[in-house]
Design an enzyme around this catalytic site. Sequence first.
Site, PDB file in Angstrom:
ATOM      1  N   LYS A   1      36.506  38.013  26.642  1.00 18.67           N
ATOM      2  CA  LYS A   1      37.787  37.360  26.944  1.00 18.67           C
ATOM      3  C   LYS A   1      37.555  35.979  27.546  1.00 18.67           C
ATOM      4  O   LYS A   1      38.000  35.693  28.660  1.00 18.67           O
ATOM      5  CB  LYS A   1      38.610  38.235  27.892  1.00 18.67           C
ATOM      6  CG  LYS A   1      39.050  39.570  27.254  1.00 18.67           C
ATOM      7  CD  LYS A   1      39.842  40.422  28.214  1.00 18.67           C
ATOM      8  CE  LYS A   1      40.319  41.704  27.549  1.00 18.67           C
ATOM      9  NZ  LYS A   1      40.937  42.634  28.513  1.00 18.67           N
TER      10      LYS A   1
ATOM     11  N   SER B   1      29.581  46.126  32.813  1.00 23.23           N
ATOM     12  CA  SER B   1      30.598  47.170  32.981  1.00 23.23           C
ATOM     13  C   SER B   1      31.403  47.413  31.709  1.00 23.23           C
ATOM     14  O   SER B   1      31.677  48.564  31.361  1.00 23.23           O
ATOM     15  CB  SER B   1      31.515  46.886  34.169  1.00 23.23           C
ATOM     16  OG  SER B   1      31.818  45.555  34.250  1.00 23.23           O
TER      17      SER B   1
ATOM     18  N   SER C   1      40.035  43.956  39.201  1.00 24.82           N
ATOM     19  CA  SER C   1      39.853  42.755  38.380  1.00 24.82           C
ATOM     20  C   SER C   1      38.991  41.733  39.094  1.00 24.82           C
ATOM     21  O   SER C   1      39.261  41.345  40.244  1.00 24.82           O
ATOM     22  CB  SER C   1      41.215  42.135  38.052  1.00 24.82           C
ATOM     23  OG  SER C   1      41.051  40.761  37.749  1.00 24.82           O
TER      24      SER C   1
ATOM     25  N   GLY D   1      43.196  44.111  25.506  1.00 18.62           N
ATOM     26  CA  GLY D   1      44.272  44.939  26.061  1.00 18.62           C
ATOM     27  C   GLY D   1      44.057  45.162  27.542  1.00 18.62           C
ATOM     28  O   GLY D   1      43.117  44.626  28.140  1.00 18.62           O
TER      29      GLY D   1
ATOM     30  N   ARG E   1      17.489  44.131  30.632  1.00 21.66           N
ATOM     31  CA  ARG E   1      16.438  44.618  31.521  1.00 21.66           C
ATOM     32  C   ARG E   1      15.946  45.994  31.056  1.00 21.66           C
ATOM     33  O   ARG E   1      16.744  46.942  30.965  1.00 21.66           O
ATOM     34  CB  ARG E   1      16.972  44.721  32.949  1.00 21.66           C
ATOM     35  CG  ARG E   1      17.201  43.349  33.597  1.00 21.66           C
ATOM     36  CD  ARG E   1      17.756  43.481  35.006  1.00 21.66           C
ATOM     37  NE  ARG E   1      19.111  43.990  35.023  1.00 21.66           N
ATOM     38  CZ  ARG E   1      19.523  45.017  35.749  1.00 21.66           C
ATOM     39  NH1 ARG E   1      18.690  45.670  36.522  1.00 21.66           N
ATOM     40  NH2 ARG E   1      20.778  45.402  35.708  1.00 21.66           N
TER      41      ARG E   1
ATOM     42  N   LYS F   1      45.407  35.503  30.328  1.00 24.49           N
ATOM     43  CA  LYS F   1      45.813  36.391  31.443  1.00 24.49           C
ATOM     44  C   LYS F   1      44.814  36.296  32.578  1.00 24.49           C
ATOM     45  O   LYS F   1      45.153  36.495  33.741  1.00 24.49           O
ATOM     46  CB  LYS F   1      46.040  37.814  30.962  1.00 24.49           C
ATOM     47  CG  LYS F   1      44.797  38.556  30.439  1.00 24.49           C
ATOM     48  CD  LYS F   1      43.950  39.192  31.503  1.00 24.49           C
ATOM     49  CE  LYS F   1      42.615  39.654  30.946  1.00 24.49           C
ATOM     50  NZ  LYS F   1      41.727  40.224  31.950  1.00 24.49           N
TER      51      LYS F   1
ATOM     52  N   ASN G   1      38.662  38.599  38.110  1.00 23.97           N
ATOM     53  CA  ASN G   1      39.396  37.326  38.159  1.00 23.97           C
ATOM     54  C   ASN G   1      40.356  37.302  39.351  1.00 23.97           C
ATOM     55  O   ASN G   1      40.449  36.311  40.084  1.00 23.97           O
ATOM     56  CB  ASN G   1      40.142  37.121  36.843  1.00 23.97           C
ATOM     57  CG  ASN G   1      39.185  36.801  35.710  1.00 23.97           C
ATOM     58  OD1 ASN G   1      38.594  35.722  35.677  1.00 23.97           O
ATOM     59  ND2 ASN G   1      39.007  37.744  34.802  1.00 23.97           N
TER      60      ASN G   1
ATOM     61  N   GLU H   1      35.530  35.683  33.893  1.00 25.84           N
ATOM     62  CA  GLU H   1      35.614  34.716  32.789  1.00 25.84           C
ATOM     63  C   GLU H   1      36.588  33.579  33.063  1.00 25.84           C
ATOM     64  O   GLU H   1      36.416  32.465  32.578  1.00 25.84           O
ATOM     65  CB  GLU H   1      36.047  35.429  31.498  1.00 25.84           C
ATOM     66  CG  GLU H   1      35.025  36.372  30.918  1.00 25.84           C
ATOM     67  CD  GLU H   1      33.935  35.660  30.118  1.00 25.84           C
ATOM     68  OE1 GLU H   1      33.779  34.433  30.259  1.00 25.84           O
ATOM     69  OE2 GLU H   1      33.245  36.347  29.362  1.00 25.84           O
TER      70      GLU H   1
HETATM   71  N1  LIG Z   1      34.835  44.715  32.920  1.00 20.63           N
HETATM   72  C1  LIG Z   1      36.011  44.857  32.348  1.00 20.63           C
HETATM   73  O1  LIG Z   1      36.878  45.578  32.856  1.00 20.63           O
HETATM   74  C2  LIG Z   1      36.305  44.145  31.045  1.00 20.63           C
HETATM   75  C3  LIG Z   1      37.336  44.651  30.251  1.00 20.63           C
HETATM   76  C4  LIG Z   1      37.644  44.009  29.055  1.00 20.63           C
HETATM   77  C5  LIG Z   1      36.923  42.892  28.665  1.00 20.63           C
HETATM   78  N2  LIG Z   1      35.918  42.434  29.448  1.00 20.63           N
HETATM   79  C6  LIG Z   1      35.165  41.282  28.963  1.00 20.63           C
HETATM   80  O2  LIG Z   1      33.872  41.714  28.568  1.00 20.63           O
HETATM   81  C7  LIG Z   1      32.945  40.638  28.698  1.00 20.63           C
HETATM   82  C8  LIG Z   1      31.734  41.150  29.466  1.00 20.63           C
HETATM   83  O3  LIG Z   1      32.189  41.482  30.764  1.00 20.63           O
HETATM   84  P1  LIG Z   1      31.558  42.624  31.663  1.00 20.63           P
HETATM   85  O4  LIG Z   1      32.657  43.143  32.471  1.00 20.63           O
HETATM   86  O5  LIG Z   1      30.764  43.591  30.899  1.00 20.63           O
HETATM   87  O6  LIG Z   1      30.627  41.690  32.569  1.00 20.63           O
HETATM   88  P2  LIG Z   1      29.482  42.153  33.544  1.00 20.63           P
HETATM   89  O7  LIG Z   1      29.260  41.027  34.469  1.00 20.63           O
HETATM   90  O8  LIG Z   1      29.773  43.497  34.081  1.00 20.63           O
HETATM   91  O9  LIG Z   1      28.224  42.309  32.561  1.00 20.63           O
HETATM   92  C9  LIG Z   1      27.722  41.255  31.818  1.00 20.63           C
HETATM   93  C10 LIG Z   1      26.426  41.702  31.159  1.00 20.63           C
HETATM   94  O10 LIG Z   1      25.865  40.593  30.441  1.00 20.63           O
HETATM   95  C11 LIG Z   1      24.533  40.390  30.890  1.00 20.63           C
HETATM   96  N3  LIG Z   1      24.241  38.966  30.822  1.00 20.63           N
HETATM   97  C12 LIG Z   1      24.403  38.011  31.759  1.00 20.63           C
HETATM   98  N4  LIG Z   1      24.002  36.827  31.294  1.00 20.63           N
HETATM   99  C13 LIG Z   1      23.553  37.040  30.035  1.00 20.63           C
HETATM  100  C14 LIG Z   1      22.984  36.222  29.046  1.00 20.63           C
HETATM  101  N5  LIG Z   1      22.789  34.926  29.246  1.00 20.63           N
HETATM  102  N6  LIG Z   1      22.656  36.805  27.876  1.00 20.63           N
HETATM  103  C15 LIG Z   1      22.846  38.112  27.662  1.00 20.63           C
HETATM  104  N7  LIG Z   1      23.365  38.954  28.567  1.00 20.63           N
HETATM  105  C16 LIG Z   1      23.721  38.415  29.742  1.00 20.63           C
HETATM  106  C17 LIG Z   1      24.480  40.932  32.309  1.00 20.63           C
HETATM  107  O11 LIG Z   1      23.151  41.284  32.635  1.00 20.63           O
HETATM  108  C18 LIG Z   1      25.389  42.157  32.168  1.00 20.63           C
HETATM  109  O12 LIG Z   1      24.671  43.242  31.616  1.00 20.63           O
HETATM  110  C19 LIG Z   1      33.709  39.506  29.394  1.00 20.63           C
HETATM  111  O13 LIG Z   1      34.113  38.573  28.440  1.00 20.63           O
HETATM  112  C20 LIG Z   1      34.919  40.207  29.995  1.00 20.63           C
HETATM  113  O14 LIG Z   1      36.043  39.340  30.094  1.00 20.63           O
HETATM  114  C21 LIG Z   1      35.583  43.036  30.624  1.00 20.63           C
HETATM  115  O1  LIG Z   2      37.861  42.283  35.757  1.00 17.21           O
HETATM  116  P1  LIG Z   2      38.530  41.239  34.917  1.00 17.21           P
HETATM  117  O2  LIG Z   2      39.373  40.306  35.696  1.00 17.21           O
HETATM  118  O3  LIG Z   2      37.522  40.546  34.025  1.00 17.21           O
HETATM  119  O4  LIG Z   2      39.527  42.005  33.935  1.00 17.21           O
HETATM  120  C1  LIG Z   2      39.030  43.053  33.177  1.00 17.21           C
HETATM  121  C2  LIG Z   2      39.848  43.270  31.937  1.00 17.21           C
HETATM  122  O5  LIG Z   2      39.919  42.106  31.156  1.00 17.21           O
HETATM  123  C3  LIG Z   2      41.214  43.833  32.197  1.00 17.21           C
HETATM  124  O6  LIG Z   2      41.838  44.111  30.968  1.00 17.21           O
END
Ligand SMILES: NC(=O)c1ccc[n+]([C@@H]2O[C@H](COP(=O)([O-])OP(=O)(O)OC[C@H]3O[C@@H](n4cnc5c(N)ncnc54)[C@H](O)[C@@H]3O)[C@@H](O)[C@H]2O)c1
Ligand SMILES: O=P(O)(O)OC[C@H](O)CO
Length: 339
Positions: A113, A18, A261, A143, A40, A198, A263, A288
């Site tokens: 994060k 995402s 969220s 952020g 994939r 956070k 978390n 995370e």
């Molecule tokens: N989703 C949010 O709103 C958001 C916002 C800010 C920061 N983040 C941070 O971004 C990072 C990624 O989160 P996300 O929301 O995209 O997670 P997610 O679960 O939506 O996606 C994770 C992606 O990584 C892939 N993946 C899983 N295991 C893997 C591996 N071993 N090697 C390579 N790829 C792998 C999954 O297939 C998926 O495409 C996290 O650290 C999260 O804290 C997320």
């Molecule tokens: O869905 P979470 O809990 O990983 O939070 C997403 C972002 O880090 C919010 O800033």
Amino acid sequence: MAQSTDSPRRVAVLGSGSWGTTFAKILADGGSSVAMWARRPELAREISQSNRNSDYLPGINLPRNIWASARLPEVLEGAEQVYLSVPSQSLRENLRIVREIIPEDALVVSLMKGVEKGTGARMSEVIRQELGLGGERVAVASGPNLALEIAKEQPTAAVVSSESIDTATAVAMTATNPYFRSFVNTDVIGTEFGGVLKNLIAVAIGIVDGVGYGENTKASIITRGLAEMTDFAVAYGARPETLSGLAGLGDLIATCESSLSRNNTAGRLLGQGYSYSEVIKQMNQTAEGLSSVAPVLELALAKGVQMPIVSQVAEVLAGTLNPRDIAPHLTTDELPQGE
Ligand SMILES: NC(=O)c1ccc[n+]([C@@H]2O[C@H](COP(=O)([O-])OP(=O)(O)OC[C@H]3O[C@@H](n4cnc5c(N)ncnc54)[C@H](O)[C@@H]3O)[C@@H](O)[C@H]2O)c1
Ligand SMILES: O=P(O)(O)OC[C@H](O)CO
């Protein structure tokens, strides 16, 4: 500021979950040409051919200047900036795969994060270790950034941090468009730890929400949580004002308030009585905070920082504290503490 469409900057995003997909949209809407890596091939095809990522961002149309592939060399070829958005615990193994093919002068940006279990390393530290880069080549973005809201183009701010203000500025200009504005700072430690910590407070908020407690409990935990976050980050060299900024307080508010969220959601399930292993089974996206609890407490212990809320989250995860007993202080405190 959008770039000229005559010669769009070529950037790569590794990770098509995402946040990786949403950040690709942010960059594309800022004028860059964006290549995404998806593990994939069928997801890569959906992104390239249908401009969709229906598993992670249902209902969102992606811009046409994004394409995706499951083949890393073609994604990385010619990239001036490489954005990393995989689960934190998988970053090191992924960097070992790409380190020979990341373009020599590319800036590398962490969107993650978490901290690494076992080492307690921040993501920018893992990047610098595995790619052998100086701090001027690495940035982090953080952020109040809930992916789905931004994918719907709701106005949002973030902060980009690097030891080099020029690097932070170059990345922030690329990651800016009409609905997303990036600020800059040079406090990488505070910016990264803000995003990590956070998440842990948001798990605590989810827990008390799941139990059924109300706004006083949540406001107490958010306020004391920010104090805990600041003490921890400052002990590791962060500037306290960073924790009052977008990467600290800003993200704390967004993550603690939103049912989007992961978390917060994981915490709510714990508060409703599900065990840690049941919660893990139910989560199909990355929360995370669940992996960061143990390394954060080890880091806190090493610096003598008290983290009563995070410690109680660890106890709930371990099944040794009833979620009803979680509180904005250690339940064994007897004497009033200074605020
Ligand atoms: N989703 C949010 O709103 C958001 C916002 C800010 C920061 N983040 C941070 O971004 C990072 C990624 O989160 P996300 O929301 O995209 O997670 P997610 O679960 O939506 O996606 C994770 C992606 O990584 C892939 N993946 C899983 N295991 C893997 C591996 N071993 N090697 C390579 N790829 C792998 C999954 O297939 C998926 O495409 C996290 O650290 C999260 O804290 C997320
Ligand atoms: O869905 P979470 O809990 O990983 O939070 C997403 C972002 O880090 C919010 O800033």
